[in-house]
Each structure stands twice: as C-alpha cells, then as structure tokens.
Scaffold this motif. Structure first.
Motif, PDB file in Angstrom:
ATOM      1  N   THR A  26      69.797  60.718   6.290  1.00  0.00           N
ATOM      2  CA  THR A  26      69.381  62.070   6.638  1.00  0.00           C
ATOM      3  C   THR A  26      68.135  62.059   7.511  1.00  0.00           C
ATOM      4  O   THR A  26      67.686  63.100   7.981  1.00  0.00           O
ATOM      5  CB  THR A  26      69.053  62.879   5.371  1.00  0.00           C
ATOM      6  N   LEU A  27      67.583  60.871   7.731  1.00  0.00           N
ATOM      7  CA  LEU A  27      66.317  60.778   8.459  1.00  0.00           C
ATOM      8  C   LEU A  27      66.568  60.567   9.941  1.00  0.00           C
ATOM      9  O   LEU A  27      67.319  59.674  10.336  1.00  0.00           O
ATOM     10  CB  LEU A  27      65.501  59.603   7.896  1.00  0.00           C
ATOM     11  N   LYS A  28      65.949  61.420  10.770  1.00  0.00           N
ATOM     12  CA  LYS A  28      66.027  61.196  12.208  1.00  0.00           C
ATOM     13  C   LYS A  28      64.864  60.308  12.610  1.00  0.00           C
ATOM     14  O   LYS A  28      63.745  60.788  12.781  1.00  0.00           O
ATOM     15  CB  LYS A  28      65.959  62.534  12.945  1.00  0.00           C
ATOM     16  N   ALA A  29      65.132  59.009  12.725  1.00  0.00           N
ATOM     17  CA  ALA A  29      64.048  58.071  13.038  1.00  0.00           C
ATOM     18  C   ALA A  29      63.590  58.260  14.483  1.00  0.00           C
ATOM     19  O   ALA A  29      62.418  58.096  14.793  1.00  0.00           O
ATOM     20  CB  ALA A  29      64.506  56.643  12.813  1.00  0.00           C
ATOM     21  N   ASN A  30      64.534  58.578  15.361  1.00  0.00           N
ATOM     22  CA  ASN A  30      64.200  58.925  16.747  1.00  0.00           C
ATOM     23  C   ASN A  30      64.966  60.193  17.072  1.00  0.00           C
ATOM     24  O   ASN A  30      66.158  60.289  16.797  1.00  0.00           O
ATOM     25  CB  ASN A  30      64.633  57.822  17.727  1.00  0.00           C
ATOM     26  N   ASP A  31      64.285  61.167  17.643  1.00  0.00           N
ATOM     27  CA  ASP A  31      64.912  62.462  17.854  1.00  0.00           C
ATOM     28  C   ASP A  31      64.690  62.883  19.305  1.00  0.00           C
ATOM     29  O   ASP A  31      63.652  63.427  19.653  1.00  0.00           O
ATOM     30  CB  ASP A  31      64.295  63.481  16.871  1.00  0.00           C
ATOM     31  N   GLY A  32      65.661  62.583  20.154  1.00  0.00           N
ATOM     32  CA  GLY A  32      65.580  62.998  21.556  1.00  0.00           C
ATOM     33  C   GLY A  32      64.376  62.440  22.293  1.00  0.00           C
ATOM     34  O   GLY A  32      63.631  63.172  22.924  1.00  0.00           O
ATOM     35  N   VAL A  33      64.184  61.135  22.208  1.00  0.00           N
ATOM     36  CA  VAL A  33      62.996  60.526  22.825  1.00  0.00           C
ATOM     37  C   VAL A  33      63.228  60.331  24.326  1.00  0.00           C
ATOM     38  O   VAL A  33      64.254  59.804  24.739  1.00  0.00           O
ATOM     39  CB  VAL A  33      62.692  59.172  22.159  1.00  0.00           C
ATOM     40  N   ASP A  34      62.286  60.789  25.147  1.00  0.00           N
ATOM     41  CA  ASP A  34      62.316  60.577  26.593  1.00  0.00           C
ATOM     42  C   ASP A  34      61.065  59.825  27.011  1.00  0.00           C
ATOM     43  O   ASP A  34      59.974  60.211  26.601  1.00  0.00           O
ATOM     44  CB  ASP A  34      62.266  61.929  27.346  1.00  0.00           C
ATOM     45  N   PHE A  35      61.207  58.809  27.806  1.00  0.00           N
ATOM     46  CA  PHE A  35      60.050  58.273  28.529  1.00  0.00           C
ATOM     47  C   PHE A  35      60.547  57.282  29.566  1.00  0.00           C
ATOM     48  O   PHE A  35      61.722  56.939  29.588  1.00  0.00           O
ATOM     49  CB  PHE A  35      59.003  57.653  27.581  1.00  0.00           C
ATOM     50  N   ASP A  36      59.647  56.883  30.458  1.00  0.00           N
ATOM     51  CA  ASP A  36      60.080  55.917  31.465  1.00  0.00           C
ATOM     52  C   ASP A  36      58.959  54.943  31.757  1.00  0.00           C
ATOM     53  O   ASP A  36      57.786  55.226  31.495  1.00  0.00           O
ATOM     54  CB  ASP A  36      60.517  56.634  32.743  1.00  0.00           C
ATOM     55  N   ILE A  37      59.351  53.795  32.275  1.00  0.00           N
ATOM     56  CA  ILE A  37      58.380  52.754  32.631  1.00  0.00           C
ATOM     57  C   ILE A  37      58.636  52.374  34.079  1.00  0.00           C
ATOM     58  O   ILE A  37      59.789  52.115  34.451  1.00  0.00           O
ATOM     59  CB  ILE A  37      58.552  51.521  31.727  1.00  0.00           C
ATOM     60  N   VAL A  38      57.594  52.357  34.882  1.00  0.00           N
ATOM     61  CA  VAL A  38      57.755  51.949  36.286  1.00  0.00           C
ATOM     62  C   VAL A  38      57.291  50.499  36.415  1.00  0.00           C
ATOM     63  O   VAL A  38      56.536  50.015  35.574  1.00  0.00           O
ATOM     64  CB  VAL A  38      56.950  52.858  37.250  1.00  0.00           C
ATOM     65  N   PRO A  39      57.732  49.806  37.473  1.00  0.00           N
ATOM     66  CA  PRO A  39      57.305  48.409  37.641  1.00  0.00           C
ATOM     67  C   PRO A  39      55.787  48.324  37.758  1.00  0.00           C
ATOM     68  O   PRO A  39      55.158  49.179  38.392  1.00  0.00           O
ATOM     69  CB  PRO A  39      57.982  47.982  38.944  1.00  0.00           C
ATOM     70  N   GLY A  40      55.216  47.313  37.188  1.00  0.00           N
ATOM     71  CA  GLY A  40      53.798  47.047  37.329  1.00  0.00           C
ATOM     72  C   GLY A  40      52.900  47.986  36.551  1.00  0.00           C
ATOM     73  O   GLY A  40      51.800  48.289  36.976  1.00  0.00           O
ATOM     74  N   GLU A  41      53.352  48.456  35.414  1.00  0.00           N
ATOM     75  CA  GLU A  41      52.435  49.244  34.596  1.00  0.00           C
ATOM     76  C   GLU A  41      52.414  48.709  33.161  1.00  0.00           C
ATOM     77  O   GLU A  41      53.369  48.073  32.717  1.00  0.00           O
ATOM     78  CB  GLU A  41      52.823  50.732  34.573  1.00  0.00           C
ATOM     79  N   ILE A  42      51.305  48.982  32.489  1.00  0.00           N
ATOM     80  CA  ILE A  42      51.221  48.710  31.063  1.00  0.00           C
ATOM     81  C   ILE A  42      51.322  50.056  30.374  1.00  0.00           C
ATOM     82  O   ILE A  42      50.478  50.938  30.570  1.00  0.00           O
ATOM     83  CB  ILE A  42      49.913  47.990  30.680  1.00  0.00           C
ATOM     84  N   HIS A  43      52.398  50.208  29.640  1.00  0.00           N
ATOM     85  CA  HIS A  43      52.713  51.502  29.045  1.00  0.00           C
ATOM     86  C   HIS A  43      52.512  51.406  27.541  1.00  0.00           C
ATOM     87  O   HIS A  43      53.079  50.550  26.897  1.00  0.00           O
ATOM     88  CB  HIS A  43      54.163  51.857  29.377  1.00  0.00           C
ATOM     89  N   ALA A  44      51.700  52.279  26.989  1.00  0.00           N
ATOM     90  CA  ALA A  44      51.425  52.207  25.553  1.00  0.00           C
ATOM     91  C   ALA A  44      52.407  53.074  24.782  1.00  0.00           C
ATOM     92  O   ALA A  44      52.765  54.155  25.235  1.00  0.00           O
ATOM     93  CB  ALA A  44      50.006  52.674  25.266  1.00  0.00           C
ATOM     94  N   LEU A  45      52.827  52.558  23.648  1.00  0.00           N
ATOM     95  CA  LEU A  45      53.638  53.355  22.730  1.00  0.00           C
ATOM     96  C   LEU A  45      52.801  53.538  21.472  1.00  0.00           C
ATOM     97  O   LEU A  45      52.495  52.569  20.774  1.00  0.00           O
ATOM     98  CB  LEU A  45      54.937  52.614  22.429  1.00  0.00           C
TER      99      LEU A  45
END
Lengths: 532, 358
Positions: A26-45
């Motif tokens: 019954t648990l939505k562990a991920n619910d409609g997650v959007d994001f993107d990563i471009v080349p050459g970046e450090i992206h924090a989650l």
C-alpha cells in the motif's frame, strides 16, 4: 562558486525520469518522480530516510522495476531490467555498504564484478592506471580485509570507473570518511565532472551538497518536493525542504552542577584486550571517566576499535578483572550485559538489525531484549512467563514519546525504517531513565528529523543527571551534543578535550592517526592561553 | 550459464501457510509416478498406502504407536533447530535412552512394584540427556561441528546396543537369540485402551511434551532466549543470554525427549531389547520437525503423517508386493518437497546468461 547556476553544457539530457512510480503493497515508495541529469553535472538527491531515494536509485540501476513512468537515456526511452544492462548503458554505482570480499585482494574483487576471462594481472594494471588518473591510490594486491574504509571505497570507485560509465551514482559516499579523505573524494569528483561525466550524489550532509553539487532534487514521502540550486539555499532551508517542517535546533543548556564535583558514573581504567578475530581491532590502555550530567563523545573512523570498545563496556565481552570498568561505584568488569544493566547502565549498539534488535521479532518482543533483567518484575510473571500486556504498554509509551512511525500495531523490527527502529532501540533505554547510557553511532543512517530528536533526547537525559557516552563518526553530531570529546584511533583512545575548544580539523587529523600528541599539545597550549 | 536464487521481497504468506500441504501433494504426485513406473495402478497404490491404514481401529492404534516416538523426538529437535543447534543424532539418543531405562528390568528383574516404571522412564530420559551432552559440550567448549559429532555418535549407540544384546545382556533362557530377557509386567508401559488396540501411553507423553514445549517456546523468557539466540546470536549476546548455556540446554531437552521416546518404545511396544529397536525414528523425526514448521503443535500433525508413511509401507508390501523401502523413498521425497517449497516461497530462480567480458 564561479559556475554556479550557469551550466549549459549541452541541450540534450543524459538521463531523464518522468513520472516514475513504485508501489510496495500500500506504500507508494516513489510517486510520480521527475528529474533529469545533464552531462557534466553533479546532481544531488536529497531526502530523509524512507523518502524513496534508495528505491529510485535501485530503479535507475535496474535492481527494481518501476510500476509506472519512463526512464529516458540520451532522450530515448529505455527499460532497465538488471544491473548488467544498466552498466551496459553506462550507469555505474558505488553502494553505501561496500560489496567487497574481505579475504580477497583488491584486484580479485574487481575481477569478480567484471566477469569474463580477463587475466588478473591485466585487471591489476588497468586498475592502477585508472587509480592514478583520478587520484585514487589503491594497492591491487592487498587483501581488502587489511584496508581502511576509505581505501575500500576507492576500490569500489575504481571498479565502477573501469566500466567507463557516463553516469556514476554515489550513495552516501562520505559517511565513512575522514574530512581529509572526503576532500580527496571531492577532488576526484571535480575531475570526473570536468571530463563531462555526470554524478548522482546521495547524501544527508547538506554542507557537502552545497559545496560540490550543481543542482539538487529533494524527495519527501516518495514525491519530488523541489529542484533547486543548493548554493542558493542555506543548510537550514534544504533541511526544511527534506523534512517538511522547520527542524528545531538542539537546545543545550550548560551543565548545571559542576561536573567535577560529583562521583563519576563510569570509570574505565586501563582497558586492554587482544583482538578476538583476524578482522577485529585490539584495544590498548583505554582510560576514561564519565560524570553525571555530561555527554562524552568518542570520535573516530569506523573500524578503529569502536565496536570492540562498545562490546567491552556493554559486557558482551568481559574484562580481565572487575575494577577495569566501574559503573556507579560497582566493579562491573566481570559482569555480563544483564548485570551491568541491573546497576543502571543502558546500551544502544551501532547495528540495529541483528545486534540491537532481532529482525523477525515484533517490536514488543524486541523491548524484552534489553529489559528482561533490569525490569524483570514488570515484564516477567510467575513460571518465567512473559507479560505481553506490559510490553505493548511500554511500546505505546515509547512510540508516543519519540513519534515512532510504523505500519501496524506491533510490526516486525525489520519492517521499520532505520530512523524509526533507532528511535525504538534508544527509546527502550530512555524509557528506563538509566544512570548511564552508552550509544554507538546513535544517528547513523538516520534522517535529519529523527536525528535531531534523538540528539535532543540524549542531551535531556544527561541534563537530568545521567552520564552519556556517545561513539560517533559524525563530527558535527559530536560537536553539537558532547561536552568533552576523545578520539579513538587504532584501538587507542586519546585524552578528552572540551568540545567548545576543539575544531573539526584537529579532530580529523587525530582520527586519521596523524600524530595527535603534537596537535593536542598545541591545542591545550592555546586553550590555556585563551582561558587566561 | 548459471542458476541464481534471488530473494523475493515479499514472500507470500498464503503459500508459507500452505507449504506443508503443498509438499504432501507433490509427494503424492511423485509417488503416483513412481508406482506407475513400477507397473502398479497409481490410484490403488496410493489408496493402500495412505487411506487403507486409517480404515480400521487397530490400525489407528498402530499409527499412534509409530507417531509417539516421532512426535517426542521431533518436539525436542524443534527446540534444538530453533536455537540453531543441528542435532542430527536423535537416533543415538533414542537408543541410549532405551538402554539406560532397560537396565533396571534387565539387571534387577527381582525389583518389582509401581516404582519400576517411573524409575525406568526417568533413567531413559537421563540416558538420552547424557548422550546428547557429548556433542553439546564439544560444541560449547571446543566449537566442534555438532552435525558431525551427533551423527557419528548414532553408529556408536547402535553398535553398543548390538553388543549388549549379543553379549552381557543376552537372555539366559533365550536359546542364544540376540535379545534381552522379556520385561516383567511392572516394567511394561500400559496401553491406553487395551480393549481396542495396542497404543500405549507413549502417545500421551508425546502430546504432553508438545504442549509443554509449545508453551515454553512461545510464552516464557527461556523460550524467548532460545529463539533469540537461534535468530541472531549477536542480539542474544547483547541481551545477556548465554550462548553456551543455551547450546547445552537445548541439546539436553532434545536428548531427554529422545530418551523418553526410546524407553517408551522398548517398554510399551517391544517389551525387551533387541539388536534393532528403531526403524530410523530419530532421522524421520527430522522430517517431522520441518514438516511441522518447528512448531510443536504442527509437529503433532506432521508426526501422524510420517507415521502413516511407515504403516503404508507395510500395507503396500502386503497388498502390492512392493518393497517396504518405499517408505524411505516417500520420506525422502517429502523432506525434499518441504525444503523445496520453503526455498521457492522465499526465493525465485533466475537463470543468468554467461558473464561477459568488458
């Protein structure tokens, strides 16, 4: 800070995630997650424990399948069904808990993950080349069991780099490193970014994220609550996004009574013991005292004898004579854990599952684990029967006091998130109002909200007259809650220094085992000078 | 190519509960195939194997006689297995219990009266405990592998019994047959309902043992201690429970129950010592313990099922003319099915392609 916000390397995205959803029961562990990563970046989650970071990352690495949504790799939709496929696409991952065999050499460990029939010497040569290129020195022939945690992490990273990934996922990489080791890691990450590789960086250390990450995606309860440039935010505003409420800052009153005036609640006198296995650390000549009303912190990198030290104080391993460990004036060195609990001590181990709690047992049964001797009258009836009613009442009390979130009334310990289980394990001791609490890594892997709560409880316990000893790798934590700090390195414990006079850098150097005496003397000298 | 077992994130609770029944169904299906290959009509064979023994009252008595030792031993083994102590030597503890208890009527046949039987039962339990203490102490003290030591002691016990009944304990009036003297009337375990069949009080002991052990395991601190140490020894140490005490206690409990089963069998069903007193109860009880999911109450049901496999083997030998070794085959298939069902409920099989070089 020159390029903050100004990254327009390429119009194409490397990885794009749209509407990813993952449901467990019954648990939505991920619910409609959007994001993107471009080349050459450090992206924090960013996100609390249980926010869905691990689930998301596992789907990117192919060990879990999404129930909805799409993953785009270089603008074309892909379905990643297993880690092998993820690697083939160019996604590499360095896990928080290393997957290395201690009895094999570094090169052998790397060979195992690469598979195929490349010779060991070729792998060793290749690994050495990559390690030099990125400033990650490793010794391919050394057994992993002999290496420090930082070195092990370097092997993991080298192993990942050998697969020539375009995107590298790092899960809490600095949680086990000294500040100096972390610096080296950041330099490597900068180099990788400069080469156009992308990094997805999962961490709960907000200052780090602000320092090295170009963009951040914040998750809460499985949903994206925001994208931001971490450099435009403060640590506090980031934390507030993660937790969804303003974190109340820790209140730390001064120690009321002069601590030196009272009898120490615990005295350890020259504790030495040999290593019990090839992978454990011997302890030598540890001397320490904890007075009522104070929090004493022990800093150090994992694997420098903290676990052995904890087991020695908790009575899981006995000492050679009773007077080695004195608890409230009683000789406790020859008493087991139950005997030490009966005279007022309480313990909270580092590992939650399998040490502090039995994973498959219910929470109420797990309360009995540490309370059956100290509160025998309350929980054990005639004929040795267990009073289940009394246990569930205690559980309700703990759940209420510490805001434990769980599914069901009395679920199995393994079903709780790390932070909530930690609240139960510590709450079970707080509930006793012990005279002495020994906590090993009390907030390890615990989300910011729960960690703040736990730290406040620890301080309150001390200010109500108990002595508290906290063993932690998290320097910020110790600087926040401890009155005195000592450093454990290679099975030895330094002298304690007052927390307000010590800096991260000094502690970091001592943790790295770099001649603490000299720095310590300087420190003491400046302290004394400052006091006059 | 290689085959991997991958842990299922959410094992089905329904299948976990049904697992023993599923295993029985698989066993019956494989049994039908086996009978077909032997040239027998499968449905008739399965009928005479599993149903026919239940159609008559005397036969149900025989079922209880066979179930009693299986349940007694398996209940003891469940305590061992739950605490992660792999006692495989119950067969030896059974034999040593039988020998220790029989010493009284054999060596002192003139000592008679109502005290004889209780004394024999207690001696039987002590004999089983003493024999189980050997692998227990070796494990607690020297970290010896208890699987090997307890298993090998079975053969020692079997040969010791064989030597006794051929040598010093042979019946002086027995025409040199390798048997002990017959027990006198006071040394015989009474029948429960002698009007309808032979079933003796051993089955009552088994039910009492199952209830007591179930209560101890699930409701008392001692049972909690045993389960904690079985599930995670480190958490047990943290709780202040003693590993060595638990190793020895659980072995002693298993030994006592196996010894009680042994003396009950000899005193209730056989009436004397012979070179062979068990058709492998001590080993079959391992299957019983797992089929009963290490729950003493489940073990009562499982014990009856396995007892049926012994009776069915005898019945099939008579009506179908197949070897009674078929029982052993059935028991083996059953154990594999139980273990396979449990494994597949918790894991799924994945066939991985050949690892590729980069």
């Amino acid at each position: 800070m020159t390029d903050a916000g100004g990254k327009k390397v390429a119009s194409e995205t490397l990885l794009k995630v749209e509407g990813i959803t993952k449901i467990f029961g019954t648990l939505k562990a991920n619910d409609g997650v959007d994001f993107d990563i471009v080349p050459g970046e450090i992206h924090a989650l960013l996100g609390e424990n249980g926010a869905g970071k691990s689930t998301l990352v596992k789907m990117l690495f192919g060990s879990l399948q999404p129930d909805g949504g799409t993953i785009y790799w270089r603008d074309s939709a892909v379905s990643i069904t297993n880690p092998m496929q993820a690697r083939a696409l160019g996604i590499g991952m360095v896990f928080q808990h290393f997957s290395l065999f201690e009895s094999l050499s570094a090169a052998e460990n790397i060979a195992l993950s690469l598979g195929g029939d490349v010779t060991l010497s070729k792998i060793a040569a290749e690994a050495t080349r990559v390690s030099h290129e990125y400033g990650l020195p490793i010794h391919p022939d050394r057994l992993v069991g002999e290496l420090s945690v930082g070195e092990r992490q370097r092997i993991e990273i080298v192993r990942c780099l050998l697969q020539q990934p375009e995107l590298i996922i790092l899960d809490e990489p600095t949680s086990v490193l000294t500040p100096q080791e972390a610096e080296k890691l950041f330099a490597t990450l900068d180099k990788l970014r400069a080469e156009g590789k992308s990094i997805l960086y999962i961490s709960h250390r907000l200052e780090e994220v602000q320092r090295i990450c170009d963009r951040a995606t914040v998750l809460r309860h499985g949903k994206v609550v925001g994208h931001c440039n971490p450099r435009d935010e403060t640590a506090k505003s980031l934390a507030a996004m993660m937790v969804g409420e303003d974190i109340h800052s820790i209140e730390r009153s001064e120690i009321s009574a002069g601590p030196s005036s009272e009898e120490p609640v615990m005295v350890i006198d020259g504790l030495s013991q040999p290593a019990s296995s090839p992978f454990s650390v011997p302890l030598s000549g540890i001397t320490l005292s904890v007075r009522p009303g104070e929090v004493v912190g022990i800093a150090g990198i994992a694997g420098n004898g903290q676990s052995e030290f904890f087991e020695a104080i908790s009575g899981e391993r006995l000492q050679d004579k009773g007077s080695r460990v004195m608890i409230r004036g009683n000789e406790a060195g020859r008493l087991g854990p139950s005997g030490r609990r009966r005279i007022g001590a309480a313990f909270s181990p580092e590992e939650r599952l399998g040490h502090g709690a039995v994973p498959s047992f219910s929470l109420s049964e797990n309360l009995l684990l540490s309370r059956h001797a100290s509160d025998r009258k309350a929980y054990i009836g005639p004929l040795g029967t267990i009073r289940r009613g009394a246990l569930t009442k205690t559980l309700e009390r703990i759940v209420k006091a510490l805001d434990v979130r769980k599914s069901g009334y009395d679920p199995a310990a393994s079903s709780l998130s790390g932070g909530n289980l930690q609240k139960v394990i510590l709450g079970r001791e707080f509930d006793r109002s012990p005279a002495l609490l020994i906590a090993n890594q009390p907030t390890w892997g615990v989300d910011a909200g729960a960690a703040a709560r736990i730290r406040q409880e620890i301080i309150d316990l001390a200010r109500n007259g108990a002595g508290v000893l906290v063993i932690s790798q998290d320097l910020d934590e110790l600087l926040e809650i401890a009155d005195r700090i000592a450093v454990m390195s290679d099975g030895e414990l330094s002298e304690t220094v007052p927390a307000e006079t010590v800096t991260r850098e000094t502690l970091g150097l001592m943790m790295g085992g770099a001649t603490p005496e000299k720095h310590h003397e300087e420190r003491v000298a400046t302290m004394e000078a400052g006091q006059e | 190519m290689r085959i991997e077992l991958v842990r299922r994130p959410n094992p089905s609770a329904l299948y976990s509960a049904l697992s023993p029944l599923l295993a029985l169904a698989i066993t019956a299906a494989l049994g039908a195939v086996m009978f077909a290959l032997l040239g027998k009509a499968p449905h008739l064979a399965l009928y005479s194997y599993f149903i026919e023994p239940l159609t008559e009252v005397w036969s149900i008595h025989e079922l209880l006689i066979k179930a009693a030792p299986l349940i007694l031993i398996a209940v003891g083994l469940s305590v061992c297995f739950l605490s992660n102590n792999w006692n495989i030597g119950a067969e030896g503890q059974f034999i040593m219990g039988a020998i220790a208890g029989s010493a009284l009527p054999i060596l002192a046949p003139d000592f008679q009266g109502p005290l004889v039987l209780p004394a024999m039962l207690i001696m039987g339990m002590l004999g089983g405990m003493a024999y189980a203490a050997i692998p227990a102490v070796l494990k607690a003290r020297f970290n010896t592998n208890e699987i090997l030591s307890s298993l090998m002691l079975v053969y020692v016990a079997q040969l010791f019994l064989d030597w006794l009944v051929r040598g010093p304990w042979r019946n002086p009036e027995g025409f040199n047959f390798p048997e002990s003297r017959n027990f006198h009337a006071d040394a015989i375990l009474p029948e429960i309902m002698s009007s309808s069949g032979r079933a003796h009080y051993g089955f009552v002991f088994a039910i009492i043992a199952a209830l007591v052990v179930w209560f101890t395991l699930n409701r008392t601190l001692k049972g909690f201690e045993i389960r904690v140490l079985g599930q995670s020894p480190r958490a047990g140490r943290f709780a202040g429970f003693s590993y060595t005490t638990t190793v020895i206690t659980t072995f002693l409990i298993a030994g006592a129950l196996a010894g009680l089963a042994g003396i009950s069998e000899v005193s209730g069903a056989i009436g004397q010592l012979r070179p062979v007193i068990s058709p492998g109860y001590g080993f079959t009880a391992i299957i019983v313990a797992f089929l009963g999911r290490l729950n003493p109450l489940g073990i009562v049901a499982a014990g009856l099922v396995l007892a049926l496999s012994y009776l069915g083997g005898e019945a099939a030998q008579i009506t179908l003319g197949v070897s009674n070794k078929v029982s052993n085959v059935f028991q083996g298939i059953l154990l594999f099915s139980v273990l396979a069902c449990d494994t597949l409920i918790h894991y799924r099989i994945r066939i991985a392609g050949p690892a590729r070089a980069e």
